[in-house]
Design a protein around this motif. Structure first.
Motif, PDB file in Angstrom:
ATOM      1  N   MET A 110     -55.626 -21.380  63.036  1.00 42.07           N
ATOM      2  CA  MET A 110     -54.359 -21.961  63.490  1.00 42.07           C
ATOM      3  C   MET A 110     -53.736 -20.984  64.475  1.00 42.07           C
ATOM      4  O   MET A 110     -53.577 -19.807  64.150  1.00 42.07           O
ATOM      5  N   ILE A 111     -53.395 -21.460  65.678  1.00 43.57           N
ATOM      6  CA  ILE A 111     -52.721 -20.573  66.627  1.00 43.57           C
ATOM      7  C   ILE A 111     -51.478 -21.202  67.242  1.00 43.57           C
ATOM      8  O   ILE A 111     -51.446 -22.389  67.555  1.00 43.57           O
ATOM      9  N   HIS A 112     -50.467 -20.317  67.402  1.00 40.10           N
ATOM     10  CA  HIS A 112     -49.261 -20.680  68.152  1.00 40.10           C
ATOM     11  C   HIS A 112     -49.486 -20.217  69.599  1.00 40.10           C
ATOM     12  O   HIS A 112     -50.223 -19.277  69.833  1.00 40.10           O
ATOM     13  N   GLU A 113     -48.785 -20.791  70.513  1.00 37.42           N
ATOM     14  CA  GLU A 113     -48.767 -20.343  71.917  1.00 37.42           C
ATOM     15  C   GLU A 113     -50.181 -19.985  72.391  1.00 37.42           C
ATOM     16  O   GLU A 113     -50.454 -18.832  72.766  1.00 37.42           O
ATOM     17  N   PRO A 114     -51.092 -20.976  72.398  1.00 33.07           N
ATOM     18  CA  PRO A 114     -52.502 -20.662  72.698  1.00 33.07           C
ATOM     19  C   PRO A 114     -52.741 -20.039  74.067  1.00 33.07           C
ATOM     20  O   PRO A 114     -53.722 -19.337  74.255  1.00 33.07           O
ATOM     21  N   GLN A 115     -51.844 -20.302  75.031  1.00 32.47           N
ATOM     22  CA  GLN A 115     -52.088 -19.774  76.391  1.00 32.47           C
ATOM     23  C   GLN A 115     -51.534 -18.368  76.594  1.00 32.47           C
ATOM     24  O   GLN A 115     -51.733 -17.780  77.653  1.00 32.47           O
ATOM     25  N   PHE A 116     -50.834 -17.814  75.602  1.00 31.35           N
ATOM     26  CA  PHE A 116     -50.305 -16.452  75.759  1.00 31.35           C
ATOM     27  C   PHE A 116     -51.460 -15.480  75.959  1.00 31.35           C
ATOM     28  O   PHE A 116     -52.451 -15.503  75.244  1.00 31.35           O
ATOM     29  N   LYS A 117     -51.296 -14.603  76.939  1.00 31.49           N
ATOM     30  CA  LYS A 117     -52.358 -13.657  77.287  1.00 31.49           C
ATOM     31  C   LYS A 117     -52.179 -12.346  76.531  1.00 31.49           C
ATOM     32  O   LYS A 117     -51.063 -11.808  76.462  1.00 31.49           O
ATOM     33  N   ARG A 118     -53.273 -11.871  76.004  1.00 31.37           N
ATOM     34  CA  ARG A 118     -53.274 -10.570  75.319  1.00 31.37           C
ATOM     35  C   ARG A 118     -54.410  -9.739  75.893  1.00 31.37           C
ATOM     36  O   ARG A 118     -55.203 -10.206  76.716  1.00 31.37           O
ATOM     37  N   THR A 119     -54.561  -8.517  75.371  1.00 30.52           N
ATOM     38  CA  THR A 119     -55.567  -7.615  75.918  1.00 30.52           C
ATOM     39  C   THR A 119     -56.179  -6.802  74.778  1.00 30.52           C
ATOM     40  O   THR A 119     -55.459  -6.440  73.839  1.00 30.52           O
ATOM     41  N   PHE A 120     -57.488  -6.519  74.850  1.00 32.51           N
ATOM     42  CA  PHE A 120     -58.199  -6.005  73.668  1.00 32.51           C
ATOM     43  C   PHE A 120     -59.115  -4.833  73.989  1.00 32.51           C
ATOM     44  O   PHE A 120     -59.596  -4.696  75.122  1.00 32.51           O
ATOM     45  N   ILE A 121     -59.386  -4.037  72.928  1.00 36.82           N
ATOM     46  CA  ILE A 121     -60.336  -2.919  73.044  1.00 36.82           C
ATOM     47  C   ILE A 121     -61.014  -2.720  71.686  1.00 36.82           C
ATOM     48  O   ILE A 121     -60.358  -2.841  70.638  1.00 36.82           O
ATOM     49  N   THR A 141     -49.795   8.951  82.333  1.00 37.86           N
ATOM     50  CA  THR A 141     -49.771   7.832  81.382  1.00 37.86           C
ATOM     51  C   THR A 141     -50.813   6.813  81.830  1.00 37.86           C
ATOM     52  O   THR A 141     -50.867   6.482  83.022  1.00 37.86           O
ATOM     53  N   TYR A 142     -51.639   6.367  80.889  1.00 36.87           N
ATOM     54  CA  TYR A 142     -52.767   5.502  81.242  1.00 36.87           C
ATOM     55  C   TYR A 142     -52.865   4.325  80.280  1.00 36.87           C
ATOM     56  O   TYR A 142     -52.798   4.525  79.060  1.00 36.87           O
ATOM     57  N   ASN A 143     -53.090   3.121  80.831  1.00 36.36           N
ATOM     58  CA  ASN A 143     -53.481   1.989  79.992  1.00 36.36           C
ATOM     59  C   ASN A 143     -54.952   2.164  79.625  1.00 36.36           C
ATOM     60  O   ASN A 143     -55.756   2.595  80.463  1.00 36.36           O
ATOM     61  N   VAL A 144     -55.293   1.832  78.374  1.00 33.00           N
ATOM     62  CA  VAL A 144     -56.688   1.970  77.935  1.00 33.00           C
ATOM     63  C   VAL A 144     -57.157   0.625  77.378  1.00 33.00           C
ATOM     64  O   VAL A 144     -56.610   0.134  76.374  1.00 33.00           O
ATOM     65  N   GLY A 145     -58.171   0.061  78.050  1.00 33.11           N
ATOM     66  CA  GLY A 145     -58.702  -1.232  77.651  1.00 33.11           C
ATOM     67  C   GLY A 145     -59.645  -1.713  78.735  1.00 33.11           C
ATOM     68  O   GLY A 145     -60.275  -0.887  79.409  1.00 33.11           O
ATOM     69  N   SER A 146     -59.729  -3.033  78.923  1.00 31.27           N
ATOM     70  CA  SER A 146     -60.654  -3.573  79.915  1.00 31.27           C
ATOM     71  C   SER A 146     -60.089  -4.881  80.454  1.00 31.27           C
ATOM     72  O   SER A 146     -59.677  -5.747  79.668  1.00 31.27           O
ATOM     73  N   GLU A 147     -60.090  -5.052  81.777  1.00 35.13           N
ATOM     74  CA  GLU A 147     -59.608  -6.328  82.357  1.00 35.13           C
ATOM     75  C   GLU A 147     -60.440  -7.502  81.857  1.00 35.13           C
ATOM     76  O   GLU A 147     -59.957  -8.614  81.756  1.00 35.13           O
ATOM     77  N   GLU A 148     -61.721  -7.240  81.545  1.00 33.28           N
ATOM     78  CA  GLU A 148     -62.573  -8.330  81.054  1.00 33.28           C
ATOM     79  C   GLU A 148     -62.076  -8.863  79.710  1.00 33.28           C
ATOM     80  O   GLU A 148     -62.456  -9.950  79.290  1.00 33.28           O
ATOM     81  N   MET A 149     -61.286  -8.069  79.030  1.00 27.20           N
ATOM     82  CA  MET A 149     -60.739  -8.528  77.754  1.00 27.20           C
ATOM     83  C   MET A 149     -59.238  -8.792  77.846  1.00 27.20           C
ATOM     84  O   MET A 149     -58.516  -8.679  76.866  1.00 27.20           O
ATOM     85  N   ASN A 150     -58.741  -9.155  79.036  1.00 22.23           N
ATOM     86  CA  ASN A 150     -57.431  -9.775  79.184  1.00 22.23           C
ATOM     87  C   ASN A 150     -57.661 -11.258  78.920  1.00 22.23           C
ATOM     88  O   ASN A 150     -58.143 -11.985  79.795  1.00 22.23           O
ATOM     89  N   LEU A 151     -57.384 -11.714  77.712  1.00 17.40           N
ATOM     90  CA  LEU A 151     -57.760 -13.075  77.310  1.00 17.40           C
ATOM     91  C   LEU A 151     -56.586 -13.791  76.653  1.00 17.40           C
ATOM     92  O   LEU A 151     -55.776 -13.148  75.964  1.00 17.40           O
ATOM     93  N   SER A 152     -56.538 -15.111  76.839  1.00 15.71           N
ATOM     94  CA  SER A 152     -55.514 -15.876  76.117  1.00 15.71           C
ATOM     95  C   SER A 152     -55.955 -16.004  74.653  1.00 15.71           C
ATOM     96  O   SER A 152     -57.143 -15.829  74.332  1.00 15.71           O
ATOM     97  N   LYS A 153     -55.010 -16.354  73.809  1.00 13.30           N
ATOM     98  CA  LYS A 153     -55.335 -16.498  72.383  1.00 13.30           C
ATOM     99  C   LYS A 153     -56.401 -17.576  72.171  1.00 13.30           C
ATOM    100  O   LYS A 153     -57.319 -17.414  71.367  1.00 13.30           O
ATOM    101  N   VAL A 154     -56.290 -18.667  72.947  1.00 20.53           N
ATOM    102  CA  VAL A 154     -57.289 -19.736  72.767  1.00 20.53           C
ATOM    103  C   VAL A 154     -58.667 -19.277  73.247  1.00 20.53           C
ATOM    104  O   VAL A 154     -59.700 -19.655  72.670  1.00 20.53           O
ATOM    105  N   GLU A 155     -58.700 -18.425  74.277  1.00 18.95           N
ATOM    106  CA  GLU A 155     -60.003 -17.902  74.728  1.00 18.95           C
ATOM    107  C   GLU A 155     -60.653 -17.044  73.634  1.00 18.95           C
ATOM    108  O   GLU A 155     -61.870 -17.102  73.427  1.00 18.95           O
ATOM    109  N   VAL A 156     -59.848 -16.264  72.924  1.00 16.68           N
ATOM    110  CA  VAL A 156     -60.398 -15.472  71.812  1.00 16.68           C
ATOM    111  C   VAL A 156     -60.951 -16.423  70.750  1.00 16.68           C
ATOM    112  O   VAL A 156     -62.069 -16.255  70.255  1.00 16.68           O
TER     113      VAL A 156
END
Ligand SMILES: NC(=O)c1ccc[n+]([C@@H]2O[C@H](COP(=O)([O-])OP(=O)(O)OC[C@H]3O[C@@H](n4cnc5c(N)ncnc54)[C@H](O)[C@@H]3O)[C@@H](O)[C@H]2O)c1
Length: 329
Positions: free
Chosen positions: A210-221, A244-259
């Motif tokens: 079950m997901i709310h706001e499926p199009q909200f974008k998140r980012t993962f590592i 100061t550095y962001n640590v992650g990957s643009e390839e894992m900038n994904l919406s909740k529904v994509e996950v």
């Protein structure tokens, strides 16, 4: 280097081992990081108050070089003892995630901002601090791409408590600040409140997500990439220093529904959309170009994490011991 003694015996010269203090080292990230550092030949001192009620480091004592202090980062005497003789500090200890912070806002501020300030104040200027922050500070950015100079776009207690600590650390210098994406994957101290782990658990056990706001974008590592980034920071400290550095990957900038759909490729389940607003308003993409230009990139994809979490949580029927808000009263 060897020294030839008059007697003709060869004696090995002792090489000093670099000592790293890992605060919060018994947690989800720390219990992956500590053995990684030990295997690389570092000596590790963990300071943790075992908020989550058990140590996840027991098997790591097979490596010499691990020391554990049970104590609180808000206690000056404990922090002084923990800082003795260390060259690097990886500061992980925190009340982690907005649900846990919202449950006890005073504790969140005392630990995440107050405890961090205390460590920053008591470290000697030559002791190098790697401070662990979060991309959650970009918050409700309406899906925009956020680099490190993007403004704080949230008023959540967790993100604000981290951002306040960052400011203090920047004044003192000799630091690296890492703002991490949301982690996923298996750790000796599993967390099932992280979005990919949570959705994988739902797919395995409830056969629906079950997901709310499926199009909200998140980012993962992946948590092992997160741990590897600290080794990278130690080995490249002077190239990263005072940044100061962001640590992650643009390839894992994904919406909740994509996950959710990536999980569906591995585990059959029914996807349901919930038509109410999510109180978690994080919606952003993150740029990781700055750290990539220094030579660090994530290696482990979301699919690998989903598979390992699915295998790991098949026999876990009660999710509660793996949710951070359960440990805060
Ligand atoms: N896991 C993620 O997705 C993620 C993402 C971005 C940033 N971070 C940051 O990484 C760090 C580690 O997160 P985690 O996922 O391992 O969380 P975690 O909750 O598993 O680990 C936190 C650890 O800190 C310890 N701790 C809490 N309060 C303490 C205190 N007062 N004194 C001493 N120890 C204390 C806990 O016992 C626990 O072992 C945190 O600073 C978090 O903000 C995590």
């Amino acid at each position: 280097m060897t020294m030839l003694l008059q007697s003709g015996l060869i004696m090995k010269k002792r090489v000093a081992v670099t000592k790293v203090l890992v605060t919060g080292g018994a947690g989800y990230v720390g219990s992956v990081l500590a053995p990684m550092l030990l295997k690389q030949g570092y000596s590790v001192r963990v300071l943790d108050n075992l908020l989550c009620q058990r140590s996840n480091l027991l098997t790591d004592f097979v490596y010499g070089g691990l020391e554990f202090i049970k104590g609180d980062i808000r206690d000056a005497q404990v922090v002084r003892r923990a800082l003795e003789g260390v060259e690097y500090i990886v500061h992980l200890a925190a009340i982690v995630g907005e649900p846990a912070c919202r449950k006890n806002v005073t504790l969140c501020r005392d630990v995440n901002t107050g405890g961090s300030r205390l460590i920053n104040k008591l470290r000697r200027p030559e002791q190098k601090l790697i401070f662990v922050s979060t991309t959650s500070i970009y918050g409700d950015a309406d899906g925009a791409l956020c680099a490190e100079d993007a403004p704080l776009k949230t008023d959540t207690d967790y993100a604000v408590s981290k951002f306040e600590a960052e400011k203090d650390i920047q004044i003192k210098g000799n630091y690296v600040i890492f703002r991490f994406a949301t982690a996923f994957g298996i750790s000796p101290r599993l967390r099932l409140d992280l979005l990919p782990n949570d959705l994988t658990y739902q797919a395995v056990h409830m056969k629906r997500i079950m997901i709310h706001e499926p199009q909200f974008k998140r980012t993962f590592i992946h948590v092992r990439d997160m741990a590897r980034s600290f080794v990278f920071a130690i080995e490249n400290f002077y190239r990263l220093k005072d940044g100061t550095y962001n640590v992650g990957s643009e390839e894992m900038n994904l919406s909740k529904v994509e996950v959710a759909l990536r999980i569906k490729n591995k585990i059959p389940y029914e996807l349901q959309f919930v038509d109410t607003q999510d109180i978690d308003r994080r919606n952003f993409e993150v740029s990781y170009a700055k750290l990539r230009d220094k030579g660090f990139e994530s290696r482990i994809g979301l699919e690998e994490g989903i598979e390992e979490v699915a295998r790991g949580c098949r026999d876990i029927r009660n999710q509660r011991p793996f949710l951070n808000e359960e440990f805060v009263s």
